[in-house]
Motif scaffolding. Structure first.
Motif, PDB file in Angstrom:
ATOM      1  N   LEU A   1     -37.089  -6.084  11.837  1.00 39.21           N
ATOM      2  CA  LEU A   1     -36.859  -4.957  12.120  1.00 39.21           C
ATOM      3  C   LEU A   1     -36.001  -4.210  11.263  1.00 39.21           C
ATOM      4  CD1 LEU A   1     -35.648  -5.825  16.000  1.00 39.21           C
ATOM      5  CD2 LEU A   1     -37.899  -4.824  15.242  1.00 39.21           C
ATOM      6  N   PRO A   2     -35.889  -2.572  11.370  1.00 29.43           N
ATOM      7  CA  PRO A   2     -35.140  -1.645  10.420  1.00 29.43           C
ATOM      8  C   PRO A   2     -33.786  -2.382  10.484  1.00 29.43           C
ATOM      9  CG  PRO A   2     -36.753  -0.300  11.651  1.00 29.43           C
ATOM     10  CD  PRO A   2     -36.828  -1.935  12.108  1.00 29.43           C
ATOM     11  N   ALA A   3     -33.054  -2.511   9.182  1.00 28.45           N
ATOM     12  CA  ALA A   3     -31.694  -2.924   9.179  1.00 28.45           C
ATOM     13  C   ALA A   3     -31.378  -2.943   7.782  1.00 28.45           C
ATOM     14  CB  ALA A   3     -31.621  -4.476   9.694  1.00 28.45           C
ATOM     15  N   ALA A   4     -29.851  -2.560   7.912  1.00 32.66           N
ATOM     16  CA  ALA A   4     -29.336  -2.448   6.671  1.00 32.66           C
ATOM     17  C   ALA A   4     -29.202  -3.685   5.645  1.00 32.66           C
ATOM     18  CB  ALA A   4     -27.829  -1.970   6.608  1.00 32.66           C
ATOM     19  N   GLU A   5     -28.957  -3.485   4.429  1.00 33.37           N
ATOM     20  CA  GLU A   5     -28.865  -4.879   3.530  1.00 33.37           C
ATOM     21  C   GLU A   5     -27.361  -5.247   3.943  1.00 33.37           C
ATOM     22  OE1 GLU A   5     -30.577  -6.127   1.115  1.00 33.37           O
ATOM     23  OE2 GLU A   5     -32.193  -4.724   1.172  1.00 33.37           O
ATOM     24  N   LEU A   6     -27.509  -6.707   3.808  1.00 36.81           N
ATOM     25  CA  LEU A   6     -26.249  -7.396   4.302  1.00 36.81           C
ATOM     26  C   LEU A   6     -25.410  -7.382   3.029  1.00 36.81           C
ATOM     27  CD1 LEU A   6     -27.792 -10.441   6.173  1.00 36.81           C
ATOM     28  CD2 LEU A   6     -26.376  -8.421   7.091  1.00 36.81           C
ATOM     29  N   ASP A   7     -23.955  -7.233   3.150  1.00 33.67           N
ATOM     30  CA  ASP A   7     -23.117  -7.586   1.977  1.00 33.67           C
ATOM     31  C   ASP A   7     -22.785  -8.918   1.589  1.00 33.67           C
ATOM     32  OD1 ASP A   7     -20.932  -7.652   0.483  1.00 33.67           O
ATOM     33  OD2 ASP A   7     -19.634  -6.528   1.954  1.00 33.67           O
ATOM     34  N   PRO A   8     -23.494  -9.301   0.373  1.00 33.87           N
ATOM     35  CA  PRO A   8     -23.240 -10.715  -0.099  1.00 33.87           C
ATOM     36  C   PRO A   8     -21.851 -11.420   0.272  1.00 33.87           C
ATOM     37  CG  PRO A   8     -24.413  -9.559  -1.804  1.00 33.87           C
ATOM     38  CD  PRO A   8     -23.894  -8.547  -0.477  1.00 33.87           C
ATOM     39  N   ARG A   9     -20.814 -10.690  -0.021  1.00 32.55           N
ATOM     40  CA  ARG A   9     -19.366 -11.217  -0.001  1.00 32.55           C
ATOM     41  C   ARG A   9     -19.113 -11.737   1.795  1.00 32.55           C
ATOM     42  NH1 ARG A   9     -16.516  -6.276  -2.624  1.00 32.55           N
ATOM     43  NH2 ARG A   9     -18.061  -5.352  -0.923  1.00 32.55           N
ATOM     44  N   ALA A  10     -19.589 -10.683   2.566  1.00 35.30           N
ATOM     45  CA  ALA A  10     -19.621 -11.004   4.066  1.00 35.30           C
ATOM     46  C   ALA A  10     -20.312 -12.332   4.266  1.00 35.30           C
ATOM     47  CB  ALA A  10     -19.797  -9.799   4.819  1.00 35.30           C
ATOM     48  N   VAL A  11     -21.565 -12.384   3.691  1.00 32.65           N
ATOM     49  CA  VAL A  11     -22.354 -13.282   3.989  1.00 32.65           C
ATOM     50  C   VAL A  11     -21.403 -14.544   3.493  1.00 32.65           C
ATOM     51  CG1 VAL A  11     -24.586 -14.530   3.466  1.00 32.65           C
ATOM     52  CG2 VAL A  11     -24.426 -12.119   4.187  1.00 32.65           C
ATOM     53  N   ARG A  12     -20.913 -14.911   2.427  1.00 32.00           N
ATOM     54  CA  ARG A  12     -20.476 -15.854   1.937  1.00 32.00           C
ATOM     55  C   ARG A  12     -19.131 -16.260   2.749  1.00 32.00           C
ATOM     56  NH1 ARG A  12     -21.855 -13.579  -3.104  1.00 32.00           N
ATOM     57  NH2 ARG A  12     -19.790 -12.676  -3.270  1.00 32.00           N
ATOM     58  N   ARG A  13     -18.369 -15.188   3.151  1.00 34.16           N
ATOM     59  CA  ARG A  13     -17.368 -15.567   4.105  1.00 34.16           C
ATOM     60  C   ARG A  13     -17.715 -16.135   5.218  1.00 34.16           C
ATOM     61  NH1 ARG A  13     -15.641 -12.869   8.025  1.00 34.16           N
ATOM     62  NH2 ARG A  13     -16.902 -10.954   7.248  1.00 34.16           N
ATOM     63  N   PHE A  14     -18.730 -15.647   5.936  1.00 31.83           N
ATOM     64  CA  PHE A  14     -19.053 -16.312   7.164  1.00 31.83           C
ATOM     65  C   PHE A  14     -19.727 -17.487   7.071  1.00 31.83           C
ATOM     66  CE2 PHE A  14     -22.123 -16.349  10.793  1.00 31.83           C
ATOM     67  CZ  PHE A  14     -21.418 -16.159  12.009  1.00 31.83           C
ATOM     68  N   VAL A  15     -20.520 -17.987   5.910  1.00 33.87           N
ATOM     69  CA  VAL A  15     -20.930 -19.004   5.790  1.00 33.87           C
ATOM     70  C   VAL A  15     -19.677 -20.112   5.393  1.00 33.87           C
ATOM     71  CG1 VAL A  15     -22.130 -20.780   4.255  1.00 33.87           C
ATOM     72  CG2 VAL A  15     -23.266 -18.477   4.994  1.00 33.87           C
ATOM     73  N   GLY A  16     -18.597 -19.629   4.958  1.00 33.32           N
ATOM     74  CA  GLY A  16     -17.531 -20.349   4.790  1.00 33.32           C
ATOM     75  C   GLY A  16     -16.786 -20.850   6.191  1.00 33.32           C
ATOM     76  N   GLN A  17     -16.910 -19.941   6.938  1.00 31.22           N
ATOM     77  CA  GLN A  17     -16.410 -20.152   8.159  1.00 31.22           C
ATOM     78  C   GLN A  17     -17.007 -21.124   8.977  1.00 31.22           C
ATOM     79  OE1 GLN A  17     -16.441 -16.235  10.078  1.00 31.22           O
ATOM     80  NE2 GLN A  17     -14.452 -15.818   9.047  1.00 31.22           N
ATOM     81  N   ALA A  18     -18.450 -21.226   8.798  1.00 31.63           N
ATOM     82  CA  ALA A  18     -19.110 -22.049   9.450  1.00 31.63           C
ATOM     83  C   ALA A  18     -19.173 -23.577   8.882  1.00 31.63           C
ATOM     84  CB  ALA A  18     -20.669 -21.760   9.485  1.00 31.63           C
ATOM     85  N   LEU A  19     -18.880 -23.552   7.697  1.00 30.35           N
ATOM     86  CA  LEU A  19     -18.743 -24.840   7.200  1.00 30.35           C
ATOM     87  C   LEU A  19     -17.079 -25.631   7.417  1.00 30.35           C
ATOM     88  CD1 LEU A  19     -19.710 -24.143   3.429  1.00 30.35           C
ATOM     89  CD2 LEU A  19     -20.780 -25.689   4.698  1.00 30.35           C
ATOM     90  N   SER A  20     -16.292 -24.560   7.718  1.00 28.93           N
ATOM     91  CA  SER A  20     -15.035 -25.023   7.958  1.00 28.93           C
ATOM     92  C   SER A  20     -15.091 -25.682   9.373  1.00 28.93           C
ATOM     93  CB  SER A  20     -13.919 -23.826   7.972  1.00 28.93           C
ATOM     94  OG  SER A  20     -13.671 -23.261   6.781  1.00 28.93           O
ATOM     95  N   ARG A  21     -15.915 -25.076  10.302  1.00 25.09           N
ATOM     96  CA  ARG A  21     -16.190 -25.577  11.614  1.00 25.09           C
ATOM     97  C   ARG A  21     -16.936 -26.939  11.596  1.00 25.09           C
ATOM     98  NH1 ARG A  21     -17.558 -19.754  12.726  1.00 25.09           N
ATOM     99  NH2 ARG A  21     -15.883 -19.032  13.925  1.00 25.09           N
ATOM    100  N   LEU A  22     -17.710 -27.014  10.707  1.00 25.24           N
ATOM    101  CA  LEU A  22     -18.602 -28.308  10.549  1.00 25.24           C
ATOM    102  C   LEU A  22     -17.409 -29.447  10.279  1.00 25.24           C
ATOM    103  CD1 LEU A  22     -21.946 -27.324   8.935  1.00 25.24           C
ATOM    104  CD2 LEU A  22     -21.497 -28.103  11.343  1.00 25.24           C
ATOM    105  N   ALA A  23     -16.657 -29.161   9.154  1.00 24.64           N
ATOM    106  CA  ALA A  23     -15.664 -29.988   8.619  1.00 24.64           C
ATOM    107  C   ALA A  23     -14.540 -30.533   9.631  1.00 24.64           C
ATOM    108  CB  ALA A  23     -14.848 -29.568   7.488  1.00 24.64           C
ATOM    109  N   GLU A  24     -14.641 -29.653  10.514  1.00 22.32           N
ATOM    110  CA  GLU A  24     -13.480 -29.976  11.674  1.00 22.32           C
ATOM    111  C   GLU A  24     -14.288 -30.544  12.923  1.00 22.32           C
ATOM    112  OE1 GLU A  24     -11.963 -26.041  12.675  1.00 22.32           O
ATOM    113  OE2 GLU A  24     -10.837 -26.149  10.961  1.00 22.32           O
ATOM    114  N   THR A  25     -15.709 -30.964  12.818  1.00 23.35           N
ATOM    115  CA  THR A  25     -16.025 -31.527  13.866  1.00 23.35           C
ATOM    116  C   THR A  25     -15.931 -32.850  13.994  1.00 23.35           C
ATOM    117  OG1 THR A  25     -17.672 -29.418  14.281  1.00 23.35           O
ATOM    118  CG2 THR A  25     -18.360 -31.345  15.293  1.00 23.35           C
ATOM    119  N   PRO A  26     -15.583 -33.738  14.846  1.00 22.24           N
ATOM    120  CA  PRO A  26     -15.614 -35.240  14.870  1.00 22.24           C
ATOM    121  C   PRO A  26     -17.283 -35.605  15.004  1.00 22.24           C
ATOM    122  CG  PRO A  26     -15.071 -34.403  16.886  1.00 22.24           C
ATOM    123  CD  PRO A  26     -14.852 -33.168  16.256  1.00 22.24           C
ATOM    124  N   ALA A  27     -17.450 -36.656  14.158  1.00 17.39           N
ATOM    125  CA  ALA A  27     -19.026 -37.085  14.303  1.00 17.39           C
ATOM    126  C   ALA A  27     -19.228 -37.842  15.487  1.00 17.39           C
ATOM    127  CB  ALA A  27     -19.166 -38.099  13.097  1.00 17.39           C
TER     128      ALA A  27
END
Length: 249
Positions: A223-249
């Motif tokens: 669908l029509p949408a703006a380009e994503l800011d690479p810095r915002a993408v990297r920051r968001f991915v970093g947050q998800a990585l932190s959540r995974l690191a905190e998740t007990p296996a």
């Protein structure tokens, strides 16, 4: 599943029956075609084939020919298919062994002999998705009998590996929605499609992150949408990585 995709999947299964005969354990549709969010414009048809015992060189050549886009045109972006042994499906590791890997996407057409490789870590998530949502195509045993439970620590490690890769190599919408999918697994252990992961996360973050997810969903749907800011993408991915690191296996 639409009629065209269903017919193609059935043809793939028939090709595997012809190649493997009575050693075929099952042909399973997974990925977005099984989880949701499938779009013929950008989605691969993801298939996992399970066989009793290892494949011969003759069987591999026959499978590669039968699955080629020239012999069996794919109605979507391309076929991504792996053949594994029943033993591999029953004993998941961080890098499961495979017999053959075939892709037919125009920019990534290849045939890979698994006997010449140390395994494929992508199969960790393929096994987990097949066990939970894989669709048996043609004759065979149900997924719950074919695929053993995949330990959470293996799933978490592979989700993190995919996130790190996507931050530097994948389109922004892929990275953002994959991060949402990983967040969902960290929250409740559910493996969902990228689209469903984005929808789930959308109501859980305010402001700029919510807009980032909304834009990623629109781009994923073409669908029509703006380009994503690479810095915002990297920051968001970093947050998800932190959540995974905190998740007990």
């Amino acid at each position: 599943m639409g009629a065209v995709l269903e017919r193609y999947a059935s043809d793939v299964a028939s090709a595997m029956v012809a190649t493997l005969g009575p050693r075929l354990v099952g042909v399973f549709l997974h990925g977005s075609a099984a989880l949701g969010g499938f779009d013929v414009r950008r989605s691969d048809v993801d298939v996992l084939v399970v066989a009793e015992g290892r494949m011969t060189a003759v069987e591999k050549s026959a499978a590669a020919r039968a699955l080629s886009n020239e012999r069996l045109p794919c109605p979507a972006h391309g076929l991504e298919l792996s053949i594994v042994t029943f033993s591999a499906a029953q004993n998941p590791t961080a890098q499961p062994a495979f017999e053959l890997h075939v892709t037919t996407a125009p920019e990534d057409t290849k045939v890979v002999d698994g006997h010449e490789h140390g395994g494929d870590p992508d199969l960790v998530l393929h096994f987990a998705v097949c066990r939970g949502a894989g669709q048996l195509i043609g004759p065979g045993r149900p997924a719950s009998e074919v695929f053993a439970p995949v330990p959470d620590d293996l799933v978490l490690a592979q989700l993190a590996s995919e996130l790190r890769w996507s931050a530097g190599h994948a389109p922004g919408e892929y990275a953002v929605l994959n991060a949402c999918r990983a967040w969902r697994f960290a929250a409740d252990g559910a493996l969902v499609s990228k689209i469903d992961g984005g929808r789930w996360a959308l109501g859980r973050v305010p402001g700029p992150d919510g807009e980032l997810i909304r834009t990623a969903l629109n781009r994923q749907r073409c669908l029509p949408a703006a380009e994503l800011d690479p810095r915002a993408v990297r920051r968001f991915v970093g947050q998800a990585l932190s959540r995974l690191a905190e998740t007990p296996a």
